[in-house]
Write a protein that holds these residues in place. Structure first.
Motif, PDB file in Angstrom:
ATOM      1  N   ALA A 194     -14.354 -14.208   9.602  1.00  0.00           N
ATOM      2  CA  ALA A 194     -13.064 -13.652  10.014  1.00  0.00           C
ATOM      3  C   ALA A 194     -12.305 -14.603  10.932  1.00  0.00           C
ATOM      4  CB  ALA A 194     -13.285 -12.310  10.720  1.00  0.00           C
TER       5      ALA A 194
ATOM      6  N   THR B  11     -12.532  -9.982   7.339  1.00  0.00           N
ATOM      7  CA  THR B  11     -12.552  -9.061   8.473  1.00  0.00           C
ATOM      8  C   THR B  11     -12.871  -7.641   8.015  1.00  0.00           C
ATOM      9  OG1 THR B  11     -10.937 -10.407   9.674  1.00  0.00           O
ATOM     10  CG2 THR B  11     -11.209  -8.125  10.389  1.00  0.00           C
ATOM     11  N   VAL B  12     -12.242  -7.214   6.925  1.00  0.00           N
ATOM     12  CA  VAL B  12     -12.508  -5.883   6.379  1.00  0.00           C
ATOM     13  C   VAL B  12     -13.970  -5.767   5.936  1.00  0.00           C
ATOM     14  CG1 VAL B  12     -11.953  -4.306   4.485  1.00  0.00           C
ATOM     15  CG2 VAL B  12     -10.116  -5.477   5.707  1.00  0.00           C
TER      16      VAL B  12
ATOM     17  N   THR C  31      -8.937 -14.512   5.582  1.00  0.00           N
ATOM     18  CA  THR C  31      -9.362 -14.021   6.893  1.00  0.00           C
ATOM     19  C   THR C  31      -9.298 -12.500   6.956  1.00  0.00           C
ATOM     20  OG1 THR C  31      -8.639 -16.040   8.010  1.00  0.00           O
ATOM     21  CG2 THR C  31      -8.840 -14.060   9.358  1.00  0.00           C
ATOM     22  N   THR C  32      -8.211 -11.932   6.449  1.00  0.00           N
ATOM     23  CA  THR C  32      -8.072 -10.472   6.432  1.00  0.00           C
ATOM     24  C   THR C  32      -9.175  -9.822   5.605  1.00  0.00           C
ATOM     25  OG1 THR C  32      -5.664 -10.672   6.649  1.00  0.00           O
ATOM     26  CG2 THR C  32      -6.530  -8.574   5.829  1.00  0.00           C
ATOM     27  N   ALA C  33      -9.438 -10.381   4.429  1.00  0.00           N
ATOM     28  CA  ALA C  33     -10.451  -9.802   3.547  1.00  0.00           C
ATOM     29  C   ALA C  33     -11.841  -9.862   4.180  1.00  0.00           C
ATOM     30  CB  ALA C  33     -10.443 -10.531   2.204  1.00  0.00           C
TER      31      ALA C  33
ATOM     32  N   ASP D 204      -2.756 -12.526  -1.782  1.00  0.00           N
ATOM     33  CA  ASP D 204      -1.436 -11.922  -1.623  1.00  0.00           C
ATOM     34  C   ASP D 204      -0.310 -12.929  -1.741  1.00  0.00           C
ATOM     35  OD1 ASP D 204      -2.225 -13.201   0.653  1.00  0.00           O
ATOM     36  OD2 ASP D 204      -1.408 -11.722   2.053  1.00  0.00           O
TER      37      ASP D 204
ATOM     38  N   LEU E 282      -6.303  -8.102  -0.873  1.00  0.00           N
ATOM     39  CA  LEU E 282      -6.206  -8.581   0.506  1.00  0.00           C
ATOM     40  C   LEU E 282      -6.085 -10.097   0.588  1.00  0.00           C
ATOM     41  CD1 LEU E 282      -8.936  -6.291   2.106  1.00  0.00           C
ATOM     42  CD2 LEU E 282      -6.462  -6.072   2.388  1.00  0.00           C
ATOM     43  N   ALA E 283      -6.811 -10.817  -0.266  1.00  0.00           N
ATOM     44  CA  ALA E 283      -6.901 -12.272  -0.121  1.00  0.00           C
ATOM     45  C   ALA E 283      -5.871 -13.026  -0.949  1.00  0.00           C
ATOM     46  CB  ALA E 283      -8.309 -12.752  -0.489  1.00  0.00           C
TER      47      ALA E 283
ATOM     48  N   THR F  16      -4.878 -17.095   5.562  1.00  0.00           N
ATOM     49  CA  THR F  16      -4.716 -15.822   6.261  1.00  0.00           C
ATOM     50  C   THR F  16      -5.218 -14.646   5.430  1.00  0.00           C
ATOM     51  OG1 THR F  16      -2.778 -16.697   7.404  1.00  0.00           O
ATOM     52  CG2 THR F  16      -3.056 -14.309   7.400  1.00  0.00           C
ATOM     53  N   GLY F  17      -4.936 -14.674   4.141  1.00  0.00           N
ATOM     54  CA  GLY F  17      -5.400 -13.602   3.263  1.00  0.00           C
ATOM     55  C   GLY F  17      -6.915 -13.512   3.217  1.00  0.00           C
TER      56      GLY F  17
ATOM     57  N   TRP G 207       0.798  -1.218   0.000  1.00  0.00           N
ATOM     58  CA  TRP G 207       0.000   0.000   0.000  1.00  0.00           C
ATOM     59  C   TRP G 207       0.835   1.275   0.000  1.00  0.00           C
ATOM     60  CZ3 TRP G 207      -5.048   0.083  -1.002  1.00  0.00           C
ATOM     61  CH2 TRP G 207      -5.756  -1.109  -0.870  1.00  0.00           C
TER      62      TRP G 207
END
Length: 470
Positions: free
Chosen positions: A353, A438-439, A434-436, A424, A421-422, A431-432, A230
């Motif tokens: 998430a 969560t957002v 999970t991050t996506a 990556d 996000l997912a 994990t990717g 980013w």
């Protein structure tokens, strides 16, 4: 018979016309998500990387959304009937090109042309819906239209899985060809021959180019973030460039005598509120389909057909949510309906998430997505009804163009962020995802909390009368 008047019998057959117009819109919305399940097959056959795969989805939604305002203006300038038919011809031809694509360049070009056809068809179609119906009938007609927007996305994933596992990925595009030809054979006899209202020679083509370039640059920056991070120049420069281009677009619209987007339209609170809700709801729903499809195939190892089959309950709950929303928005009002719908979306997304890689998708991913889709289905209806509830017929093309612009831009931005996000890593890691997710949950929660302050009080009364800010 004058071409300025609707032919005899058109209004008597308005519900049949609505059914066919909704079928055309359904085809456009379906093509946003129909490619999601086919992405692994496309990657294998055409040697597509993560960036190219993201653009398979976003090339369509980018052109669809960015040119929607121009499509709305053309509907006002040339007549909604002829613009709808022109868009349908272009979309059908581009679908054939996509199915025949031998490489990434042809496929992405075809997807862009599909988006241009959709940008002509969709605002013209919604303008016809708002002019064919009046009083309480218009609320029901807009409710049916909004339901198509929600269910089309979900059915696209199901159909994409069935066609990819069966005859192959080209058929996710070929299926549009007979549908488009059938609609072209029947629709002209049902649609009114409305007169043009504005000279086509004064269309704001420079504004259309600026907003398309701005959105394309924004999506490019979001996609690059997945590869470069980013804070990298490759990400920040496109994002800053997009902001500058949006600023240039706003300045140009204030100066021109025939703006693509009348700035006064964005001073009307119902239009702003409905458009922003449409942006968020679409970004979330399309992200869910993208993330769910990729997780099921990359993490859980499901094939395309089983992936598509898992989304059948999601399609049903989206339709149920839209049906409930069309009823509740007139009784409870859009504030309560939107707040409840977004809260339900957040509640459905939150468990994702914390989803373990070994979790059974049928008992974890499926009920979570179905719950979230139920809430978002209702939000689609309230967003559309809020934005168009007090718009007179002579502005229907522009207003519907604004609403649909935010619908498709939400899809483009949602997929770009979800991909960043997912996906990556190669292959994608749990994990990717999970991050996506969560957002997504945080976004739905924030929207539910702000909806009571964003949406005007009261209930929409779509009678075609005068409108104003509330």
């Amino acid at each position: 018979m004058s071409t300025d008047l609707a032919p005899p019998g058109v209004h008597a057959r308005r519900w049949r016309a609505l059914a066919l117009i909704c079928a055309a819109q359904f085809m456009l919305i379906l093509d946003v998500t129909v490619v999601n399940v086919a992405l692994p097959a496309l990657a294998a056959d055409l040697a597509l990387g993560r960036t190219a795969l993201t653009w398979v989805v976003t090339a369509y939604t980018l052109c669809f959304g960015s040119l929607m305002l121009l499509g709305g203006r053309l509907a006002d300038a040339l007549g909604a009937r002829r613009v709808l038919l022109a868009g349908l011809i272009l979309f059908t031809a581009a679908s054939l090109l996509c199915g025949l694509a031998p490489n990434a360049a042809v496929l992405l070009s075809g997807r862009a042309v599909q988006g241009i056809g959709a940008a002509l068809l969709s605002p013209a179609a919604l303008a016809l819906v708002t002019t064919l119906f009046h009083g309480p009938e218009r609320a029901r007609a807009i409710g049916a239209w909004a339901a198509v927007g929600g269910t089309g996305s979900a059915v696209g994933v199901l159909l994409g899985g069935a066609l990819t596992s069966g005859p192959g990925w080209p058929w996710i595009f070929y299926v549009n060809v007979p549908t488009g030809l059938a609609l072209l054979a029947v629709l002209p006899g049902l649609l009114p021959r409305n007169a043009p209202t504005r000279s086509a020679r004064r269309l704001d083509l420079s504004g259309a180019l600026l907003v398309t370039a701005a959105t394309g640059t924004l999506v490019h920056g979001l996609v690059r973030a997945g590869d470069s991070g980013w804070t990298a120049p490759a990400t920040l420069l496109p994002l800053l460039g997009a902001a500058a281009l949006y600023g240039a677009f706003a300045a140009a619209e204030r100066r021109t005598l025939t703006p693509l987007m009348d700035p006064r339209m964005l001073t009307r609170r119902p239009v702003v509120a409905g458009s922003l809700l449409m942006l968020v709801a679409t970004a979330l729903l399309i992200s869910f389909f993208f993330l769910g499809s990729m997780r099921l195939q990359h993490v859980h190892g499901l094939d395309a057909f089983r992936t598509g089959l898992l989304f059948l309950p999601v399609a049903l709950t989206t339709a149920i949510g839209a049906h409930l929303g069309s009823r509740l928005v007139t009784t409870l009002g859009p504030r309560a309906c939107t707040t409840g719908g977004m809260a339900l979306a957040a509640a459905g997304c939150l468990p994702l998430a914390f989803l373990a890689p070994t979790a059974d998708p049928w008992t974890t991913l499926l009920p979570a997505l179905a719950t979230a889709a139920l809430g978002l289905g209702a939000v689609f209806v309230t967003a559309t009804t809020t934005a168009l509830g007090l718009i007179p017929p002579h502005e229907a093309g522009l207003a519907s163009g604004i609403v649909n612009t935010f619908h498709e831009l939400g899809g483009a931005i949602g997929v770009a962020l979800a991909s960043t996000l997912a996906l990556d890593t190669t292959p994608p890691s749990p994990t990717g995802f999970t991050t996506a997710f969560t957002v997504c949950a945080l976004t739905a929660t924030a929207t539910a909390l702000t909806a009571p302050f964003l949406i005007p009080r009261g209930r929409p009364h779509p009678t075609g009368g005068a409108h104003g800010a509330h």
